[in-house]
Design an enzyme around this catalytic site. Structure first.
Site: not given
Ligand code: PMV
Length: 306
Positions: A100, A103-104, A106-107, A109, A148
């Protein structure tokens, strides 16, 4: 002829097991690559001077990568291509994924890593791929820690410290995880800014919270190595409370976390930037009742293997 691209390239999704936010301040984090990643295919367009197109139907993306585009995905992709001396015209790119978006997991990245690999090759040096991915990730997230991009490129379970080589983590056995999308979008940059603001207002309280999150990472890695899932679950739940203390949870995530524990989870926490995105659950030995309880959220079950 446009500048050449490889025909196909892949990247993993990612889930942060422990250490989000504290990783921004130089503390360790531990994250796992998800097999649900992104595969990009490249085909030459009818004319080499036509703009590059990018279509990823699962993410409702269908756009042209034009230099004057304001679309963050177009800008990020052009940054990656520029960083790798890749083409700026002449290709049609198509992505397939079951990850998805936003949604955090890693899409972004996965997209920037797979795109860098279309230019540099699937087996290109990992550091080069990560650097190229970061050029795009900065468009999305400001100044990301790089976690990520590293996990999207390298996969496996990794202990990551900003600016240092990532270390593979030994698993004592398979790690079953359930990811529960909250359905609430969030911005990583906004969430990171909230933590910074709280740290600046209350440094004597927040610094120890960041150190406690770092301690949770190393205790979690130890539990992963011993395959002590009950201990890992407890550490997840402690980490959720600490992250809530950084102001990055939400009423919806807190309610889901409590419901997951009530449904028998060994532990549960927000994962990634928080505010929305996914809840990460360490399920009980028989996950079926928990999965049934959260059916409407379309839970994603993954098993991370040694
Ligand atoms: O973008 P996300 O939801 O994977 O969050 C990244 C992780 C954080 O530690 C919040 C930010 C970072 O740059 O590592």
């Amino acid at each position: 002829m446009p500048i050449p691209l490889f025909e196909r390239a892949e990247a993993c999704g990612k889930v942060i097991l422990l250490g989000e936010h504290s990783v921004v301040y130089g503390h360790p984090a531990v994250a796992a690559g998800l097999p649900q990643g992104l595969c990009l295919h490249a085909e030459p367009r009818a004319r080499p001077d036509l703009p590059i197109t990018l279509a990823i139907p699962q993410w409702d993306l269908d756009l042209e990568l034009r230099a004057d585009s304001e679309h963050p995905v177009a800008r990020a992709c052009l940054e990656v291509l520029g960083h790798c001396d890749g083409p700026v015209t002449g290709w049609a790119l198509r992505g397939t994924t079951c990850l998805p978006a936003r949604a955090g997991l890693g899409s972004s990245a996965a997209l920037t890593v797979a795109l860098a690999r279309l230019v540099l090759g699937q087996d290109a040096d990992l550091d080069d791929v990560v650097e190229a991915s970061l050029a795009g990730e900065r468009v999305f997230h400001g100044e990301p820690s790089g976690l990520d991009s590293r996990v999207a490129a390298q996969g496996g379970v990794l202990r990551f410290v900003r600016g240092a080589p990532a270390e593979p983590v030994a698993l004592g056995g398979p790690l079953p995880l359930v990811l529960l999308p909250s359905g609430i979008p969030r911005s990583t940059a906004t969430q990171v800014a909230k933590v910074r603001a709280r740290l600046e207002r209350r440094p004597t309280i927040i610094r120890p919270v960041l150190s406690a999150l770092a301690a949770a990472v190393d205790a979690g890695i130890d539990a992963i190595g011993r395959h002590d899932l009950d201990a890992l679950g407890e550490i997840f739940s402690v980490a959720h409370a600490l992250l809530a203390g950084l102001d990055v949870s939400s009423a919806a995530l807190d309610a889901l976390q409590a419901a997951a524990l009530a449904a028998g989870a060994r532990g549960a926490k927000l994962t990634g930037a928080g505010g929305g995105g996914c809840l990460l659950i360490l399920p009980p030995a028989d996950p079926a009742p928990l999965l049934a309880e959260f059916r409407v959220h379309a839970p994603l079950s993954v098993e991370v293997h040694p």
